[in-house]
Design a protein around this motif. Structure first.
Motif, PDB file in Angstrom:
ATOM      1  N   LEU A 167      27.381  38.531  47.373  1.00 15.52           N
ATOM      2  CA  LEU A 167      27.165  39.015  48.736  1.00 15.52           C
ATOM      3  C   LEU A 167      28.398  39.739  49.264  1.00 15.52           C
ATOM      4  O   LEU A 167      28.289  40.790  49.916  1.00 15.52           O
ATOM      5  CB  LEU A 167      26.809  37.850  49.669  1.00 15.52           C
ATOM      6  CG  LEU A 167      25.438  37.197  49.449  1.00 15.52           C
ATOM      7  CD1 LEU A 167      25.301  35.953  50.317  1.00 15.52           C
ATOM      8  CD2 LEU A 167      24.315  38.188  49.722  1.00 15.52           C
ATOM      9  N   ASP A 168      29.570  39.206  48.990  1.00 18.20           N
ATOM     10  CA  ASP A 168      30.826  39.814  49.447  1.00 18.20           C
ATOM     11  C   ASP A 168      31.044  41.187  48.819  1.00 18.20           C
ATOM     12  O   ASP A 168      31.730  42.034  49.399  1.00 18.20           O
ATOM     13  CB  ASP A 168      32.028  38.916  49.133  1.00 18.20           C
ATOM     14  CG  ASP A 168      32.035  37.645  49.966  1.00 18.20           C
ATOM     15  OD1 ASP A 168      31.329  37.574  50.994  1.00 18.20           O
ATOM     16  OD2 ASP A 168      32.765  36.698  49.574  1.00 18.20           O
ATOM     17  N   GLN A 221      19.258  49.342  46.158  1.00 16.97           N
ATOM     18  CA  GLN A 221      20.555  49.079  45.557  1.00 16.97           C
ATOM     19  C   GLN A 221      20.390  48.410  44.196  1.00 16.97           C
ATOM     20  O   GLN A 221      19.328  47.870  43.879  1.00 16.97           O
ATOM     21  CB  GLN A 221      21.381  48.160  46.464  1.00 16.97           C
ATOM     22  CG  GLN A 221      21.585  48.723  47.853  1.00 16.97           C
ATOM     23  CD  GLN A 221      22.414  49.974  47.843  1.00 16.97           C
ATOM     24  OE1 GLN A 221      23.540  49.967  47.364  1.00 16.97           O
ATOM     25  NE2 GLN A 221      21.864  51.068  48.357  1.00 16.97           N
ATOM     26  N   GLU A 222      21.480  48.409  43.438  1.00 15.78           N
ATOM     27  CA  GLU A 222      21.514  47.675  42.177  1.00 15.78           C
ATOM     28  C   GLU A 222      21.351  46.196  42.502  1.00 15.78           C
ATOM     29  O   GLU A 222      21.989  45.691  43.422  1.00 15.78           O
ATOM     30  CB  GLU A 222      22.848  47.908  41.470  1.00 15.78           C
ATOM     31  CG  GLU A 222      22.984  47.199  40.144  1.00 15.78           C
ATOM     32  CD  GLU A 222      22.094  47.786  39.061  1.00 15.78           C
ATOM     33  OE1 GLU A 222      21.691  47.015  38.179  1.00 15.78           O
ATOM     34  OE2 GLU A 222      21.809  48.985  39.110  1.00 15.78           O
ATOM     35  N   GLY A 223      20.503  45.518  41.803  1.00  9.72           N
ATOM     36  CA  GLY A 223      20.250  44.111  42.085  1.00  9.72           C
ATOM     37  C   GLY A 223      21.110  43.174  41.264  1.00  9.72           C
ATOM     38  O   GLY A 223      22.042  43.592  40.581  1.00  9.72           O
ATOM     39  N   MET A 224      20.762  41.921  41.338  1.00 11.56           N
ATOM     40  CA  MET A 224      21.487  40.884  40.602  1.00 11.56           C
ATOM     41  C   MET A 224      20.478  39.877  40.075  1.00 11.56           C
ATOM     42  O   MET A 224      19.506  39.539  40.744  1.00 11.56           O
ATOM     43  CB  MET A 224      22.479  40.186  41.528  1.00 11.56           C
ATOM     44  CG  MET A 224      23.232  39.041  40.880  1.00 11.56           C
ATOM     45  SD  MET A 224      24.292  39.538  39.515  1.00 11.56           S
ATOM     46  CE  MET A 224      25.703  40.173  40.386  1.00 11.56           C
ATOM     47  N   LYS A 230      15.652  51.766  55.239  1.00  8.98           N
ATOM     48  CA  LYS A 230      16.111  50.412  54.934  1.00  8.98           C
ATOM     49  C   LYS A 230      16.918  50.401  53.633  1.00  8.98           C
ATOM     50  O   LYS A 230      16.619  51.149  52.704  1.00  8.98           O
ATOM     51  CB  LYS A 230      14.931  49.458  54.807  1.00  8.98           C
ATOM     52  CG  LYS A 230      14.108  49.369  56.094  1.00  8.98           C
ATOM     53  CD  LYS A 230      12.981  48.400  55.971  1.00  8.98           C
ATOM     54  CE  LYS A 230      12.104  48.385  57.196  1.00  8.98           C
ATOM     55  NZ  LYS A 230      12.779  48.311  58.479  1.00  8.98           N
ATOM     56  N   THR A 231      17.923  49.547  53.591  1.00  7.43           N
ATOM     57  CA  THR A 231      18.647  49.280  52.361  1.00  7.43           C
ATOM     58  C   THR A 231      17.978  48.062  51.734  1.00  7.43           C
ATOM     59  O   THR A 231      17.828  47.031  52.391  1.00  7.43           O
ATOM     60  CB  THR A 231      20.130  48.993  52.643  1.00  7.43           C
ATOM     61  OG1 THR A 231      20.703  50.143  53.273  1.00  7.43           O
ATOM     62  CG2 THR A 231      20.883  48.688  51.360  1.00  7.43           C
ATOM     63  N   VAL A 232      17.561  48.196  50.490  1.00 11.15           N
ATOM     64  CA  VAL A 232      16.825  47.133  49.817  1.00 11.15           C
ATOM     65  C   VAL A 232      17.670  46.618  48.657  1.00 11.15           C
ATOM     66  O   VAL A 232      18.111  47.394  47.806  1.00 11.15           O
ATOM     67  CB  VAL A 232      15.454  47.620  49.309  1.00 11.15           C
ATOM     68  CG1 VAL A 232      14.655  46.461  48.738  1.00 11.15           C
ATOM     69  CG2 VAL A 232      14.680  48.324  50.416  1.00 11.15           C
ATOM     70  N   ILE A 233      17.888  45.302  48.654  1.00 11.71           N
ATOM     71  CA  ILE A 233      18.717  44.675  47.640  1.00 11.71           C
ATOM     72  C   ILE A 233      17.872  43.653  46.877  1.00 11.71           C
ATOM     73  O   ILE A 233      17.560  42.585  47.398  1.00 11.71           O
ATOM     74  CB  ILE A 233      19.942  43.970  48.261  1.00 11.71           C
ATOM     75  CG1 ILE A 233      20.700  44.916  49.184  1.00 11.71           C
ATOM     76  CG2 ILE A 233      20.856  43.437  47.169  1.00 11.71           C
ATOM     77  CD1 ILE A 233      20.383  44.736  50.627  1.00 11.71           C
ATOM     78  N   PRO A 234      17.474  43.968  45.658  1.00 16.74           N
ATOM     79  CA  PRO A 234      16.692  43.002  44.886  1.00 16.74           C
ATOM     80  C   PRO A 234      17.595  41.949  44.231  1.00 16.74           C
ATOM     81  O   PRO A 234      18.741  42.218  43.894  1.00 16.74           O
ATOM     82  CB  PRO A 234      16.011  43.862  43.822  1.00 16.74           C
ATOM     83  CG  PRO A 234      16.870  45.064  43.671  1.00 16.74           C
ATOM     84  CD  PRO A 234      17.598  45.256  44.971  1.00 16.74           C
ATOM     85  N   SER A 283      13.563  45.897  36.622  1.00 15.25           N
ATOM     86  CA  SER A 283      12.681  45.364  37.662  1.00 15.25           C
ATOM     87  C   SER A 283      12.952  45.991  39.024  1.00 15.25           C
ATOM     88  O   SER A 283      12.022  46.387  39.727  1.00 15.25           O
ATOM     89  CB  SER A 283      12.769  43.839  37.739  1.00 15.25           C
ATOM     90  OG  SER A 283      14.062  43.411  38.130  1.00 15.25           O
ATOM     91  N   GLY A 284      14.206  46.100  39.413  1.00 13.24           N
ATOM     92  CA  GLY A 284      14.530  46.706  40.705  1.00 13.24           C
ATOM     93  C   GLY A 284      14.161  48.171  40.759  1.00 13.24           C
ATOM     94  O   GLY A 284      13.611  48.656  41.749  1.00 13.24           O
ATOM     95  N   GLN A 285      14.443  48.881  39.674  1.00 10.80           N
ATOM     96  CA  GLN A 285      14.111  50.304  39.596  1.00 10.80           C
ATOM     97  C   GLN A 285      12.594  50.506  39.665  1.00 10.80           C
ATOM     98  O   GLN A 285      12.109  51.412  40.346  1.00 10.80           O
ATOM     99  CB  GLN A 285      14.661  50.896  38.305  1.00 10.80           C
ATOM    100  CG  GLN A 285      14.342  52.364  38.119  1.00 10.80           C
ATOM    101  CD  GLN A 285      14.839  52.890  36.771  1.00 10.80           C
ATOM    102  OE1 GLN A 285      15.654  52.267  36.100  1.00 10.80           O
ATOM    103  NE2 GLN A 285      14.339  54.034  36.381  1.00 10.80           N
ATOM    104  N   LEU A 286      11.841  49.669  38.977  1.00  9.46           N
ATOM    105  CA  LEU A 286      10.382  49.782  39.007  1.00  9.46           C
ATOM    106  C   LEU A 286       9.835  49.507  40.403  1.00  9.46           C
ATOM    107  O   LEU A 286       8.902  50.184  40.857  1.00  9.46           O
ATOM    108  CB  LEU A 286       9.754  48.832  37.981  1.00  9.46           C
ATOM    109  CG  LEU A 286      10.011  49.189  36.521  1.00  9.46           C
ATOM    110  CD1 LEU A 286       9.522  48.066  35.601  1.00  9.46           C
ATOM    111  CD2 LEU A 286       9.365  50.516  36.152  1.00  9.46           C
ATOM    112  N   LEU A 287      10.423  48.539  41.103  1.00 11.87           N
ATOM    113  CA  LEU A 287       9.994  48.273  42.480  1.00 11.87           C
ATOM    114  C   LEU A 287      10.330  49.457  43.379  1.00 11.87           C
ATOM    115  O   LEU A 287       9.530  49.836  44.247  1.00 11.87           O
ATOM    116  CB  LEU A 287      10.637  46.987  43.007  1.00 11.87           C
ATOM    117  CG  LEU A 287      10.148  45.689  42.374  1.00 11.87           C
ATOM    118  CD1 LEU A 287      10.986  44.518  42.878  1.00 11.87           C
ATOM    119  CD2 LEU A 287       8.661  45.464  42.660  1.00 11.87           C
TER     120      LEU A 287
END
Length: 148
Positions: free
Chosen positions: A142-143, A124-127, A94-98, A110-114
């Motif tokens: 999103l684009d 992926q790098e989050g926002m 799965k591709t996970v986007i935080p 936070s995303g890296q820790l998850l």
């Protein structure tokens, strides 16, 4: 704010939603981080904190290729109920986007820790979004994503 952004993402991506719901839901008083005796402060200070969830796995989870995980930032990290969700699910393939919401804190690690907690998935790098974020700003983000 997190729910509003999640609903917009779901609409734009034609996606399903799943709400991470603690068995013992948080009240406004529980979330008062300025009160040293509030639930969220007490849990923050407990290194063994664990939040039991009503349901840990979304229906048909195995059928999803892309997973957006939204959460508020608490003390520079994802709200801990998200940890329980991440630990309970297998993100292999799965591709996970935080994405996170916060008035002042950045996304931080936070995303890296998850991702480390999950141990699986292509994270992926989050926002991070402020409460004042516009639908146009979310759409622009999103684009910019490369999702299959």
């Amino acid at each position: 704010t997190t729910d509003r952004i999640a609903q917009f993402i779901a609409e734009e991506m034609n996606a399903d939603t799943f709400v991470i719901t603690p068995v013992d839901e948080y009240t406004d008083a529980d979330l008062d981080w300025t009160d040293s005796s509030s639930r969220v402060v007490t849990e923050h200070n407990d290194p063994n904190r664990h939040t039991e969830l009503v349901t840990v796995m979304p229906e048909s989870f195995d059928n999803y290729d892309n997973i957006f995980i939204g959460y508020p930032i608490w003390w520079g990290i994802a709200a801990w109920p998200v940890d329980t969700f991440v630990e309970a699910n297998d993100f292999t393939g799965k591709t996970v986007i935080p994405f996170a919401t916060s008035a002042s804190s950045g996304l931080g690690e936070s995303g890296q820790l998850l991702a480390e907690l999950a141990g699986t998935g292509d994270w992926q790098e989050g926002m991070r979004f402020r409460s004042s974020v516009s639908e146009g700003d979310v759409q622009e983000w999103l684009d910019s994503l490369s999702l299959s």
